[in-house]
Design an enzyme around this catalytic site. Structure first.
Site, PDB file in Angstrom:
ATOM      1  N   HIS A 243     -57.810  51.869  17.855  1.00 39.72           N
ATOM      2  CA  HIS A 243     -57.941  52.917  16.830  1.00 39.72           C
ATOM      3  C   HIS A 243     -58.835  52.342  15.728  1.00 39.72           C
ATOM      4  O   HIS A 243     -58.375  52.058  14.625  1.00 39.72           O
ATOM      5  CB  HIS A 243     -56.540  53.274  16.307  1.00 39.72           C
ATOM      6  CG  HIS A 243     -56.453  54.551  15.545  1.00 39.72           C
ATOM      7  ND1 HIS A 243     -57.551  55.233  15.067  1.00 39.72           N
ATOM      8  CD2 HIS A 243     -55.371  55.287  15.175  1.00 39.72           C
ATOM      9  CE1 HIS A 243     -57.136  56.322  14.428  1.00 39.72           C
ATOM     10  NE2 HIS A 243     -55.826  56.376  14.483  1.00 39.72           N
TER      11      HIS A 243
ATOM     12  N   LYS B  41     -57.278  74.987  31.973  1.00 40.69           N
ATOM     13  CA  LYS B  41     -57.789  75.587  33.217  1.00 40.69           C
ATOM     14  C   LYS B  41     -58.257  74.514  34.195  1.00 40.69           C
ATOM     15  O   LYS B  41     -58.708  74.815  35.289  1.00 40.69           O
ATOM     16  CB  LYS B  41     -58.972  76.513  32.906  1.00 40.69           C
ATOM     17  CG  LYS B  41     -58.645  77.675  31.994  1.00 40.69           C
ATOM     18  CD  LYS B  41     -59.902  78.517  31.777  1.00 40.69           C
ATOM     19  CE  LYS B  41     -59.674  79.615  30.773  1.00 40.69           C
ATOM     20  NZ  LYS B  41     -60.936  80.302  30.427  1.00 40.69           N
TER      21      LYS B  41
ATOM     22  N   ARG C  78     -59.685  61.969  20.257  1.00 42.88           N
ATOM     23  CA  ARG C  78     -58.393  61.300  20.463  1.00 42.88           C
ATOM     24  C   ARG C  78     -57.856  61.756  21.809  1.00 42.88           C
ATOM     25  O   ARG C  78     -57.869  62.949  22.108  1.00 42.88           O
ATOM     26  CB  ARG C  78     -57.400  61.638  19.363  1.00 42.88           C
ATOM     27  CG  ARG C  78     -55.998  61.132  19.704  1.00 42.88           C
ATOM     28  CD  ARG C  78     -55.027  61.245  18.578  1.00 42.88           C
ATOM     29  NE  ARG C  78     -55.316  60.280  17.536  1.00 42.88           N
ATOM     30  CZ  ARG C  78     -54.528  60.081  16.476  1.00 42.88           C
ATOM     31  NH1 ARG C  78     -53.441  60.785  16.320  1.00 42.88           N
ATOM     32  NH2 ARG C  78     -54.849  59.175  15.569  1.00 42.88           N
TER      33      ARG C  78
ATOM     34  N   ARG D 217     -53.127  62.839   9.906  1.00 41.95           N
ATOM     35  CA  ARG D 217     -54.037  62.148   9.005  1.00 41.95           C
ATOM     36  C   ARG D 217     -55.442  61.951   9.568  1.00 41.95           C
ATOM     37  O   ARG D 217     -56.429  62.172   8.882  1.00 41.95           O
ATOM     38  CB  ARG D 217     -53.508  60.735   8.668  1.00 41.95           C
ATOM     39  CG  ARG D 217     -52.562  60.671   7.528  1.00 41.95           C
ATOM     40  CD  ARG D 217     -51.573  59.546   7.780  1.00 41.95           C
ATOM     41  NE  ARG D 217     -50.792  59.879   8.945  1.00 41.95           N
ATOM     42  CZ  ARG D 217     -49.678  60.597   8.878  1.00 41.95           C
ATOM     43  NH1 ARG D 217     -49.206  60.960   7.736  1.00 41.95           N
ATOM     44  NH2 ARG D 217     -49.018  60.925   9.975  1.00 41.95           N
ATOM     45  N   THR D 218     -55.503  61.487  10.797  1.00 40.16           N
ATOM     46  CA  THR D 218     -56.817  61.127  11.333  1.00 40.16           C
ATOM     47  C   THR D 218     -57.727  62.352  11.382  1.00 40.16           C
ATOM     48  O   THR D 218     -58.849  62.335  10.898  1.00 40.16           O
ATOM     49  CB  THR D 218     -56.671  60.483  12.725  1.00 40.16           C
ATOM     50  OG1 THR D 218     -55.794  59.370  12.607  1.00 40.16           O
ATOM     51  CG2 THR D 218     -58.009  60.011  13.260  1.00 40.16           C
TER      52      THR D 218
HETATM   53  C1  NCD Z   1     -51.285  56.212  14.463  1.00 34.20           C
HETATM   54  C2  NCD Z   1     -51.849  56.548  15.831  1.00 34.20           C
HETATM   55  O1  NCD Z   1     -52.097  57.727  16.128  1.00 34.20           O
HETATM   56  O2  NCD Z   1     -52.093  55.609  16.542  1.00 34.20           O
HETATM   57  N1  NCD Z   1     -51.386  57.251  13.547  1.00 34.20           N
HETATM   58  C3  NCD Z   1     -52.529  57.361  12.794  1.00 34.20           C
HETATM   59  O3  NCD Z   1     -53.597  57.602  13.302  1.00 34.20           O
HETATM   60  N2  NCD Z   1     -52.423  57.143  11.472  1.00 34.20           N
HETATM   61  C4  NCD Z   1     -49.955  55.574  14.489  1.00 34.20           C
HETATM   62  C5  NCD Z   1     -48.822  56.217  15.236  1.00 34.20           C
HETATM   63  O4  NCD Z   1     -48.957  57.291  15.810  1.00 34.20           O
HETATM   64  O5  NCD Z   1     -47.757  55.615  15.228  1.00 34.20           O
END
Ligand code: NCD
Length: 304
Positions: A131, A82, A103, A53-54
């Protein structure tokens, strides 16, 4: 230049500003209206950890605003394998793009990235840290579904120790004047630092181990996944895996206008039977990632 690393980067006024802008972006997010607000701009999405999703909602947001996207999802095909450092990767990518979404499995990685970047960094999850862009879409969902963003009772359920969505959301909701209940299995409690913030703000409700204890006094049930990948010991994970099951019976114990949210992905903590209930808001919530990230990008890259 504006980095988005922690929810503390936003005042209450700024949070409301993002949410107001997001409201104005919904028709563009749905593809019903066109926009070239970010035409000629490039967003880099570099994901050192899995995401659905993100990453896709950031990409959709950028595409719907007429901009372009570069990046990677997983490091297998990059020079990271590498031995390239995060610092070098960031130095380089920040020369290719107008903003970088990062991320990373390590807490603090996004903050570190800002030291090597010439363009804004957006934290899309740093290990068990924060997040913040997820929090903004969670807040947007609550405001849209409940009609307000203060004076609510919010119960956070699940892995509050390693769950970065829960950390960011608890802090932001407390700042906005909502009471937070914390429901987690033993050993996966919310970090002291976050609990301390809730208490100082006078927004700490209760902490317990079972959702049944709080459901009747809950406006928003925010369910999270046990973060398997963060457990140092797999046996510890097995001890708590599947410990909570939000099912229609539990939902029916809540107030009639209860809403159930989840940042997703879910494993088994919400049963599929809940999906059809009017209380289930997690798929709308996932869609809301697009307008909210459009709003953020328009501010960070569009200089708006
Ligand atoms: C979450 C995350 O990556 O922290 N997912 C997201 O971004 N919607 C939640 C999770 O991974 O449980």
């Amino acid at each position: 230049m504006r980095n988005v690393i922690s929810v503390h980067d936003f005042s209450v006024e700024e949070i409301n500003d993002v949410l107001d802008r997001a409201e104005g972006m919904v028709s563009i997010a749905k593809g019903e209206a066109d926009s070239d607000l970010l035409k000629g701009k490039v967003l880099a999405c570099i994901f050192f950890e899995p995401s659905t999703r993100t990453r896709l909602s950031f990409e959709t947001a950028m595409n719907r605003l007429g901009g372009g996207v570069i990046g990677f999802a997983g490091t297998e095909a990059t020079s990271v394998v590498k031995g390239e450092t995060l610092a070098d990767t960031i130095r380089m990518v920040s020369g290719y793009a107008d903003a970088v979404v990062v991320r990373h499995p390590r807490e603090g990685a996004a903050r570190l990235a800002t030291e090597f970047s010439d363009v804004p960094i957006l934290n899309a999850g740093d290990g068990a840290g924060q997040h913040p862009t997820q929090t903004l879409l969670d807040l947007f969902t609550i405001r849209t579904e409940k009609g307000r963003l203060e004076g609510l009772n919010i119960s956070l359920v699940g892995d509050l120790r390693y769950g970065r969505t829960a950390h960011s959301l608890a802090l932001a909701l407390a700042k906005l004047g909502n009471t937070i209940n914390l429901v987690s299995p033993e050993g996966l409690e919310m970090p002291d630092e976050v609990v301390g913030y809730l208490k100082d703000a006078g927004m700490f409700g209760t902490a317990c181990h079972s959702p049944e204890e709080v459901i009747s006094n809950t406006d928003v049930l925010y369910v999270t996944r046990i973060q398997k990948e963060r457990f140092p010991d797999p046996i510890e994970y097995e001890r708590v895996a599947g410990i909570y099951r939000v099912d229609p019976a539990l939902v029916s114990q809540g107030p009639e206008d209860l809403i159930v949210m989840h940042p997703l992905p879910r494993v088994n903590e919400i049963t599929p039977e809940v999906d059809a209930l009017p209380q289930a808001k997690y798929f709308v919530q996932a869609f809301n990632g697009v307008p909210v990230r459009m709003a953020l990008l328009s501010m960070v890259i569009g200089g708006d």
